[in-house]
Design a protein around this motif. Sequence first.
Motif, PDB file in Angstrom:
ATOM      1  N   ARG A  60       0.852  -1.185   0.000  1.00 47.79           N
ATOM      2  CA  ARG A  60       0.000   0.000   0.000  1.00 47.79           C
ATOM      3  C   ARG A  60       0.889   1.236   0.000  1.00 47.79           C
ATOM      4  NH1 ARG A  60      -4.832  -1.159   4.285  1.00 47.79           N
ATOM      5  NH2 ARG A  60      -5.545   0.864   3.492  1.00 47.79           N
ATOM      6  N   TRP A  61       0.375   2.297  -0.622  1.00 47.56           N
ATOM      7  CA  TRP A  61       1.156   3.523  -0.786  1.00 47.56           C
ATOM      8  C   TRP A  61       0.375   4.711  -0.236  1.00 47.56           C
ATOM      9  CZ3 TRP A  61      -0.593   0.814  -5.221  1.00 47.56           C
ATOM     10  CH2 TRP A  61       0.323  -0.081  -5.803  1.00 47.56           C
ATOM     11  N   PHE A  62       1.078   5.580   0.496  1.00 47.82           N
ATOM     12  CA  PHE A  62       0.473   6.778   1.061  1.00 47.82           C
ATOM     13  C   PHE A  62       1.340   7.999   0.747  1.00 47.82           C
ATOM     14  CE2 PHE A  62      -1.609   3.502   3.380  1.00 47.82           C
ATOM     15  CZ  PHE A  62      -2.768   4.027   3.944  1.00 47.82           C
ATOM     16  N   THR A  63       0.701   9.075   0.294  1.00 53.68           N
ATOM     17  CA  THR A  63       1.355  10.378   0.276  1.00 53.68           C
ATOM     18  C   THR A  63       1.279  10.941   1.698  1.00 53.68           C
ATOM     19  OG1 THR A  63      -0.546  11.846  -0.089  1.00 53.68           O
ATOM     20  CG2 THR A  63       0.324  10.677  -2.022  1.00 53.68           C
ATOM     21  N   PRO A  64       1.829  12.135   1.953  1.00 57.94           N
ATOM     22  CA  PRO A  64       1.641  12.726   3.285  1.00 57.94           C
ATOM     23  C   PRO A  64       0.178  13.036   3.610  1.00 57.94           C
ATOM     24  CG  PRO A  64       3.530  13.706   2.204  1.00 57.94           C
ATOM     25  CD  PRO A  64       2.843  12.855   1.165  1.00 57.94           C
ATOM     26  N   ALA A  65      -0.703  12.979   2.579  1.00 60.08           N
ATOM     27  CA  ALA A  65      -2.095  13.365   2.810  1.00 60.08           C
ATOM     28  C   ALA A  65      -3.111  12.257   2.563  1.00 60.08           C
ATOM     29  CB  ALA A  65      -2.451  14.574   1.926  1.00 60.08           C
ATOM     30  N   VAL A  66      -2.862  11.355   1.588  1.00 60.72           N
ATOM     31  CA  VAL A  66      -3.880  10.367   1.204  1.00 60.72           C
ATOM     32  C   VAL A  66      -3.221   9.056   0.787  1.00 60.72           C
ATOM     33  CG1 VAL A  66      -5.484  12.166   0.387  1.00 60.72           C
ATOM     34  CG2 VAL A  66      -3.900  11.073  -1.230  1.00 60.72           C
ATOM     35  N   GLU A  67      -4.034   7.987   0.757  1.00 60.48           N
ATOM     36  CA  GLU A  67      -3.611   6.730   0.150  1.00 60.48           C
ATOM     37  C   GLU A  67      -3.874   6.796  -1.351  1.00 60.48           C
ATOM     38  OE1 GLU A  67      -4.134   1.871   0.610  1.00 60.48           O
ATOM     39  OE2 GLU A  67      -5.522   3.216   1.647  1.00 60.48           O
ATOM     40  N   VAL A  68      -2.988   6.201  -2.154  1.00 58.01           N
ATOM     41  CA  VAL A  68      -3.147   6.200  -3.605  1.00 58.01           C
ATOM     42  C   VAL A  68      -3.299   4.778  -4.115  1.00 58.01           C
ATOM     43  CG1 VAL A  68      -1.871   8.363  -3.872  1.00 58.01           C
ATOM     44  CG2 VAL A  68      -0.650   6.184  -4.041  1.00 58.01           C
ATOM     45  N   LYS A  69      -3.860   4.659  -5.325  1.00 56.48           N
ATOM     46  CA  LYS A  69      -4.151   3.348  -5.901  1.00 56.48           C
ATOM     47  C   LYS A  69      -2.967   2.750  -6.646  1.00 56.48           C
ATOM     48  CE  LYS A  69      -7.985   2.373  -7.867  1.00 56.48           C
ATOM     49  NZ  LYS A  69      -9.146   2.372  -8.785  1.00 56.48           N
ATOM     50  N   LEU A  70      -2.035   3.582  -7.090  1.00 59.98           N
ATOM     51  CA  LEU A  70      -0.915   3.070  -7.868  1.00 59.98           C
ATOM     52  C   LEU A  70       0.271   3.992  -7.714  1.00 59.98           C
ATOM     53  CD1 LEU A  70      -0.006   0.878  -9.933  1.00 59.98           C
ATOM     54  CD2 LEU A  70      -0.650   2.477 -11.742  1.00 59.98           C
ATOM     55  N   CYS A  71       1.443   3.410  -7.506  1.00 62.37           N
ATOM     56  CA  CYS A  71       2.671   4.194  -7.413  1.00 62.37           C
ATOM     57  C   CYS A  71       3.819   3.367  -7.972  1.00 62.37           C
ATOM     58  CB  CYS A  71       2.959   4.594  -5.966  1.00 62.37           C
ATOM     59  SG  CYS A  71       4.512   5.510  -5.798  1.00 62.37           S
ATOM     60  N   GLY A  72       4.537   3.936  -8.925  1.00 60.68           N
ATOM     61  CA  GLY A  72       5.635   3.214  -9.555  1.00 60.68           C
ATOM     62  C   GLY A  72       6.928   3.253  -8.762  1.00 60.68           C
ATOM     63  N   HIS A  73       7.359   4.446  -8.355  1.00 59.82           N
ATOM     64  CA  HIS A  73       8.689   4.528  -7.743  1.00 59.82           C
ATOM     65  C   HIS A  73       8.727   3.846  -6.380  1.00 59.82           C
ATOM     66  CE1 HIS A  73       7.199   7.958  -5.348  1.00 59.82           C
ATOM     67  NE2 HIS A  73       8.299   7.845  -4.618  1.00 59.82           N
ATOM     68  N   ALA A  74       7.624   3.904  -5.608  1.00 63.28           N
ATOM     69  CA  ALA A  74       7.610   3.220  -4.315  1.00 63.28           C
ATOM     70  C   ALA A  74       7.491   1.713  -4.479  1.00 63.28           C
ATOM     71  CB  ALA A  74       6.483   3.759  -3.443  1.00 63.28           C
ATOM     72  N   THR A  75       6.927   1.243  -5.589  1.00 62.72           N
ATOM     73  CA  THR A  75       6.940  -0.191  -5.887  1.00 62.72           C
ATOM     74  C   THR A  75       8.356  -0.643  -6.217  1.00 62.72           C
ATOM     75  OG1 THR A  75       4.680  -0.054  -6.730  1.00 62.72           O
ATOM     76  CG2 THR A  75       5.968  -1.984  -7.362  1.00 62.72           C
ATOM     77  N   MET A  76       9.065   0.151  -7.017  1.00 62.02           N
ATOM     78  CA  MET A  76      10.460  -0.166  -7.308  1.00 62.02           C
ATOM     79  C   MET A  76      11.285  -0.182  -6.022  1.00 62.02           C
ATOM     80  SD  MET A  76      13.174   1.731  -9.864  1.00 62.02           S
ATOM     81  CE  MET A  76      12.536   0.904 -11.330  1.00 62.02           C
ATOM     82  N   ALA A  77      11.075   0.805  -5.166  1.00 60.47           N
ATOM     83  CA  ALA A  77      11.809   0.871  -3.906  1.00 60.47           C
ATOM     84  C   ALA A  77      11.508  -0.348  -3.032  1.00 60.47           C
ATOM     85  CB  ALA A  77      11.454   2.163  -3.167  1.00 60.47           C
ATOM     86  N   SER A  78      10.246  -0.773  -3.006  1.00 60.19           N
ATOM     87  CA  SER A  78       9.855  -1.937  -2.190  1.00 60.19           C
ATOM     88  C   SER A  78      10.520  -3.209  -2.700  1.00 60.19           C
ATOM     89  CB  SER A  78       8.332  -2.089  -2.209  1.00 60.19           C
ATOM     90  OG  SER A  78       7.701  -0.958  -1.637  1.00 60.19           O
ATOM     91  N   ALA A  79      10.504  -3.412  -4.014  1.00 60.57           N
ATOM     92  CA  ALA A  79      11.160  -4.591  -4.586  1.00 60.57           C
ATOM     93  C   ALA A  79      12.660  -4.556  -4.292  1.00 60.57           C
ATOM     94  CB  ALA A  79      10.904  -4.645  -6.090  1.00 60.57           C
ATOM     95  N   HIS A  80      13.255  -3.392  -4.436  1.00 64.24           N
ATOM     96  CA  HIS A  80      14.688  -3.229  -4.154  1.00 64.24           C
ATOM     97  C   HIS A  80      15.003  -3.649  -2.718  1.00 64.24           C
ATOM     98  CE1 HIS A  80      18.671  -1.337  -4.177  1.00 64.24           C
ATOM     99  NE2 HIS A  80      18.317  -0.705  -3.071  1.00 64.24           N
ATOM    100  N   VAL A  81      14.167  -3.241  -1.765  1.00 65.90           N
ATOM    101  CA  VAL A  81      14.385  -3.588  -0.363  1.00 65.90           C
ATOM    102  C   VAL A  81      14.267  -5.095  -0.148  1.00 65.90           C
ATOM    103  CG1 VAL A  81      13.355  -3.417   1.946  1.00 65.90           C
ATOM    104  CG2 VAL A  81      13.762  -1.345   0.594  1.00 65.90           C
ATOM    105  N   LEU A  82      13.293  -5.740  -0.780  1.00 63.60           N
ATOM    106  CA  LEU A  82      13.136  -7.191  -0.626  1.00 63.60           C
ATOM    107  C   LEU A  82      14.362  -7.942  -1.130  1.00 63.60           C
ATOM    108  CD1 LEU A  82       9.401  -7.674  -1.669  1.00 63.60           C
ATOM    109  CD2 LEU A  82      10.366  -7.710   0.644  1.00 63.60           C
ATOM    110  N   TRP A  83      14.913  -7.508  -2.262  1.00 63.66           N
ATOM    111  CA  TRP A  83      16.124  -8.153  -2.774  1.00 63.66           C
ATOM    112  C   TRP A  83      17.339  -7.817  -1.911  1.00 63.66           C
ATOM    113  CZ3 TRP A  83      13.724  -6.085  -7.676  1.00 63.66           C
ATOM    114  CH2 TRP A  83      12.981  -7.089  -8.325  1.00 63.66           C
ATOM    115  N   GLU A  84      17.441  -6.565  -1.501  1.00 63.88           N
ATOM    116  CA  GLU A  84      18.631  -6.133  -0.769  1.00 63.88           C
ATOM    117  C   GLU A  84      18.710  -6.769   0.621  1.00 63.88           C
ATOM    118  OE1 GLU A  84      19.365  -1.845   0.390  1.00 63.88           O
ATOM    119  OE2 GLU A  84      20.887  -2.105  -1.173  1.00 63.88           O
TER     120      GLU A  84
END
Length: 275
Positions: A60-84
Amino acid sequence: MNTLLFIVDAFADKAFTGNPAAVCLLGNPADEAFMAKTAAEMNLSETAFLWPEQDGYRLRWFTPAVEVKLCGHATMASAHVLWETGRLGSHEEARFHTRSGVLRATKSEEVISLYFPPYEITAAPPIAGLAAALGLEEAHVLETVRYADNVLVRLDHETRVCGLCPDFVQVAKLQPRAVAVTAECAADGIDFVSRFFAPGIGVNEDPVTGSLHTALAPYWAGRLNRTQLTAYQASARGGMLQLEVSQDLVTLSGRAVTMVSGQFHVPAGAVGELL
């Protein structure tokens, strides 16, 4: 309550570029109050929360104000963390269960590829006051289209995209959830440039927006008659994206750099506990 926390620059070839996302790595589903307050505390364009679920991870992804339905860069960051962190092997696919369906990511050497559904693009009339809010004359706007709840504006020259100084107060008053601008690029190795403004949801300008490119990729593929494209998001930080368009997928590829790793400490009772 201590939570593993990372900050990752996504779509970044080196530190201090691309788009920083916070990633909270959890063992169990999280209370929405915790996620909202944490995202506000991080004060980045997106904070991602993920925990094991079924054959992958809930994301799930949240801006400082709301939850969003889709986010690319935070998905990339999440995958990166799982591998790292070794939660996934370097050759294992990352699978995320999200509000936009199951999203996949793979890694080849240092390049991460995301596989996202394309946005449907529809024609739209110009929005009264938008050009002025962006600091443009109406004549500079060549086309206006919509994707999801957002507006995409094509301008007559890449320098106008790069030089925009929007009035964010006025942009936030307009109907669209977010406004993206784009133009074809004459520089060697770059097909088009873009920028993304979403002051209405707490993000004046997003540095590099993966979800935007699931609309930009098919849009420019149609205009340029090509399925493989190179894009540059011309924010102050800047970021490059390699794109490939197929009938039902957009592949977004780039690199990621971990900038911060540690623990996020939340006093007991400060927000809702983990479920």
